[in-house]
Design a protein around this motif. Structure first.
Motif, short mmCIF file in Angstrom:
data_model
loop_
_atom_site.label_atom_id
_atom_site.label_comp_id
_atom_site.label_asym_id
_atom_site.label_seq_id
_atom_site.Cartn_x
_atom_site.Cartn_y
_atom_site.Cartn_z
N LEU A 78 0.83 -1.20 0.00
CA LEU A 78 0.00 0.00 0.00
C LEU A 78 0.87 1.26 0.00
O LEU A 78 0.61 2.20 -0.76
N ASP A 79 1.91 1.26 0.83
CA ASP A 79 2.81 2.42 0.86
C ASP A 79 3.53 2.58 -0.47
O ASP A 79 3.74 3.71 -0.95
N GLY A 80 3.89 1.46 -1.08
CA GLY A 80 4.55 1.53 -2.39
C GLY A 80 3.65 2.11 -3.46
O GLY A 80 4.09 2.89 -4.31
N MET A 81 2.36 1.76 -3.41
CA MET A 81 1.40 2.31 -4.37
C MET A 81 1.29 3.82 -4.22
O MET A 81 1.26 4.55 -5.21
N VAL A 82 1.25 4.29 -2.97
CA VAL A 82 1.15 5.73 -2.72
C VAL A 82 2.45 6.43 -3.14
O VAL A 82 2.42 7.54 -3.71
N ASP A 83 3.59 5.80 -2.87
CA ASP A 83 4.89 6.39 -3.24
C ASP A 83 4.97 6.65 -4.74
O ASP A 83 5.43 7.70 -5.18
N VAL A 84 4.54 5.67 -5.53
CA VAL A 84 4.62 5.79 -6.99
C VAL A 84 3.79 6.95 -7.49
O VAL A 84 4.19 7.67 -8.42
N SER A 85 2.63 7.17 -6.88
CA SER A 85 1.70 8.20 -7.38
C SER A 85 1.95 9.58 -6.80
O SER A 85 1.69 10.58 -7.47
N MET A 86 2.47 9.65 -5.57
CA MET A 86 2.53 10.95 -4.89
C MET A 86 3.94 11.41 -4.54
O MET A 86 4.12 12.52 -4.00
N GLY A 87 4.93 10.59 -4.83
CA GLY A 87 6.31 11.01 -4.64
C GLY A 87 6.65 11.41 -3.22
O GLY A 87 6.30 10.72 -2.26
N LYS A 88 7.30 12.56 -3.06
CA LYS A 88 7.78 12.99 -1.74
C LYS A 88 6.65 13.34 -0.77
O LYS A 88 6.87 13.45 0.43
N PHE A 89 5.44 13.55 -1.29
CA PHE A 89 4.31 13.88 -0.43
C PHE A 89 3.56 12.63 0.04
O PHE A 89 2.60 12.75 0.80
N ALA A 90 4.00 11.46 -0.40
CA ALA A 90 3.30 10.22 -0.10
C ALA A 90 3.13 9.96 1.40
O ALA A 90 2.05 9.54 1.83
N PRO A 91 4.18 10.19 2.25
CA PRO A 91 4.00 9.89 3.68
C PRO A 91 2.82 10.59 4.33
O PRO A 91 2.24 10.07 5.29
N LYS A 92 2.42 11.75 3.83
CA LYS A 92 1.27 12.47 4.40
C LYS A 92 -0.05 11.75 4.13
O LYS A 92 -1.04 11.99 4.83
N PHE A 93 -0.05 10.88 3.13
CA PHE A 93 -1.30 10.26 2.72
C PHE A 93 -1.29 8.74 2.87
O PHE A 93 -2.25 8.08 2.45
N TYR A 94 -0.23 8.19 3.47
CA TYR A 94 -0.17 6.74 3.68
C TYR A 94 -1.42 6.25 4.43
O TYR A 94 -2.08 5.28 4.00
N ASN A 95 -1.72 6.89 5.55
CA ASN A 95 -2.80 6.41 6.41
C ASN A 95 -4.16 6.52 5.73
O ASN A 95 -4.98 5.59 5.79
N TYR A 96 -4.41 7.66 5.09
CA TYR A 96 -5.72 7.84 4.47
C TYR A 96 -5.93 6.87 3.31
O TYR A 96 -6.95 6.15 3.27
N ILE A 97 -4.99 6.84 2.38
CA ILE A 97 -5.14 5.96 1.21
C ILE A 97 -5.19 4.50 1.65
O ILE A 97 -6.00 3.71 1.14
N GLY A 98 -4.33 4.13 2.58
CA GLY A 98 -4.31 2.74 3.06
C GLY A 98 -5.63 2.34 3.70
O GLY A 98 -6.16 1.26 3.45
#
Length: 246
Positions: A78-98
């Motif tokens: 799940l974190d990898g999916m967010v990383d690919v789409s959101m780049g450096k801002f991904a950590p802010k959205f890990y919890n919500y998207i997951g």
């Protein structure tokens, strides 16, 4: 009138939303429906899994066991999916998207447990889309200047000629509608198809409908979950841009 919560629990099988029981709230009659009950059951299962996963990770071993491996795999993917789409801002959205991904996926495949998928109710998918819509515009105003937003609304014409502004505004307001309807319609169609198979064929529908469940519940459910989350990340990323207020 009360109806079974499980789709397979009644002879008059259907895919409609039914009232389970009602109560009075400040003089108004309020119904608890099959959707409420199914959402509650899905939440109980997910909360139970989360508590178990939390305890497991607190006592995590260097050589993980089977359950720890499953938890780590879910989080990593799940974190990898967010990383690919959101780049450096991904950590802010890990919890919500997951959280949204797991909730929608499990709701979509809950038909395998005999439940009526909560996402086959527009009252469930619309709030999810509205949360996404709110995040989109919170980030838009956070990372864009008001004049830039106005220019976007006026595009492709100059900012002093806002002929296209109403159309662009309508296109923005259509985002939660399209997100919610896409998820709702696809899940409802699968639910309706399976209800028709079991309701019309009855004793003939033994064994072979499992192949239909694989498509309508697992495959289609997973695809619609991925599409919803991917569109959410894409919309938000477009508003964030490079992260500098522009």
């Amino acid at each position: 009138m009360e109806h079974g919560i499980l789709l397979s629990a009644a002879d008059d099988l259907d895919f409609m939303i039914h009232g389970v029981f009602q109560y009075s709230f400040f003089g108004h009659e309020v119904w608890i429906t099959t959707t409420h009950v199914c959402v509650f059951l899905v939440m109980l299962i997910l909360i139970g899994f989360s508590v178990a996963a939390n305890r497991c990770m607190k006592k995590g071993r260097e050589v993980p066991g089977a359950f720890q491996n499953v938890v780590e795999l879910i989080v990593e993917k799940l974190d990898g999916m967010v990383d690919v789409s959101m780049g450096k801002f991904a950590p802010k959205f890990y919890n919500y998207i997951g959280t949204v991904f797991i909730f929608i996926l499990f709701s979509n495949i809950s038909g395998l447990l005999g439940l009526r998928p909560p996402t086959a109710d527009y009252g469930v998918t619309l709030p999810l889309a509205l949360i996404t819509f709110t995040l989109i515009h919170v980030n838009k105003w956070k990372y864009q200047k008001p004049m830039t937003i106005w220019e976007d609304y006026c595009s492709p014409l100059p900012k002093w000629l806002p002929i296209w502004a109403p159309i662009n505004l309508i296109s923005n307001l259509a985002v939660p509608v399209s997100l919610s309807l896409r998820l709702f319609a696809n899940v409802l169609s699968g639910t309706a198809m399976m209800a028709l198979v079991y309701g019309l064929l009855k004793w003939v529908a033994i064994g072979w409908p499992a192949a239909l469940h694989v498509y309508f519940d697992l495959f289609s459910g997973a695809i619609q979950t991925y599409v919803f989350c991917m569109l959410t990340m894409t919309y938000i990323s477009n508003e964030i841009g490079d992260g500098t207020r522009r």
